[in-house]
Write a protein that holds these residues in place. Structure first.
Motif, short mmCIF file in Angstrom:
data_model
loop_
_atom_site.label_atom_id
_atom_site.label_comp_id
_atom_site.label_asym_id
_atom_site.label_seq_id
_atom_site.Cartn_x
_atom_site.Cartn_y
_atom_site.Cartn_z
N UNK A 147 0.83 -1.20 0.00
CA UNK A 147 0.00 0.00 0.00
C UNK A 147 0.87 1.25 0.00
N UNK A 148 1.93 1.24 0.80
CA UNK A 148 2.84 2.40 0.86
C UNK A 148 3.56 2.59 -0.48
N UNK A 149 3.99 1.50 -1.10
CA UNK A 149 4.64 1.58 -2.41
C UNK A 149 3.68 2.15 -3.45
N UNK A 150 2.44 1.67 -3.45
CA UNK A 150 1.44 2.17 -4.39
C UNK A 150 1.22 3.67 -4.19
N UNK A 151 1.09 4.09 -2.95
CA UNK A 151 0.87 5.51 -2.66
C UNK A 151 2.06 6.36 -3.10
N UNK A 152 3.27 5.88 -2.83
CA UNK A 152 4.48 6.61 -3.25
C UNK A 152 4.55 6.69 -4.77
N UNK A 153 4.27 5.58 -5.45
CA UNK A 153 4.28 5.56 -6.92
C UNK A 153 3.24 6.52 -7.49
N UNK A 154 2.07 6.52 -6.91
CA UNK A 154 1.00 7.39 -7.39
C UNK A 154 1.40 8.85 -7.23
N UNK A 155 1.93 9.20 -6.08
CA UNK A 155 2.37 10.58 -5.84
C UNK A 155 3.47 10.97 -6.82
N UNK A 156 4.43 10.07 -7.02
CA UNK A 156 5.55 10.33 -7.92
C UNK A 156 5.04 10.54 -9.36
N UNK A 157 4.20 9.65 -9.83
CA UNK A 157 3.71 9.76 -11.21
C UNK A 157 2.87 11.02 -11.43
N UNK A 158 2.04 11.34 -10.46
CA UNK A 158 1.21 12.54 -10.60
C UNK A 158 2.08 13.80 -10.60
N UNK A 159 3.06 13.86 -9.72
CA UNK A 159 3.96 15.01 -9.68
C UNK A 159 4.79 15.08 -10.95
N UNK A 160 5.33 13.94 -11.40
CA UNK A 160 6.14 13.91 -12.61
C UNK A 160 5.33 14.39 -13.81
N UNK A 161 4.09 13.92 -13.93
CA UNK A 161 3.25 14.32 -15.05
C UNK A 161 2.97 15.83 -15.01
N UNK A 162 2.68 16.35 -13.84
CA UNK A 162 2.42 17.78 -13.69
C UNK A 162 3.67 18.59 -14.04
N UNK A 163 4.83 18.15 -13.58
CA UNK A 163 6.08 18.85 -13.89
C UNK A 163 6.36 18.85 -15.39
#
Length: 105
Positions: A8-24
């Motif tokens: 669950x923690x890995x999924x949450x970290x991945x989701x945050x990373x991907x969303x931030x990366x896409x926005x950047x």
């Protein structure tokens, strides 16, 4: 911490990373490529992901983001809290910029 908690923690970290990366990437592609340490092709792929694709990719059982450095000197520069912190962080950024871009093989 159970295995389920870790996933669950890995999924949450991945989701945050991907969303931030896409926005950047969508707001300033050149800067995002530099800060994320990815190449243009990967940046284009991330920028084009749908929400469903991001959720599916985030759910993989491995971390998508990783440390961009294997050098303890760079880690020391980034974590050093002396009076020249800005200079140390700038120096670390210069050293990291000289590292090769990650490739997916």
């Amino acid at each position: 911490m159970t295995a389920n908690d870790v996933m669950t923690e890995i999924r949450d970290a991945n989701l945050s990373y991907l969303m931030l990366a896409q926005q950047m990437i969508r707001s300033d592609k050149a800067t995002a490529i530099f800060r994320l340490g990815i190449d243009k092709h990967i940046a284009d792929l991330i920028a084009g992901l749908s929400n469903a694709q991001i959720l599916k990719l985030a759910g993989t059982h491995m971390m998508l983001a990783r440390f961009r450095f294997d050098d303890s000197a760079i880690l020391g520069m980034l974590t050093n809290y002396n009076k020249d912190r800005t200079l140390a962080q700038s120096h670390a950024a210069i050293l990291m910029a000289g590292q090769p871009i990650e490739e997916i093989v």
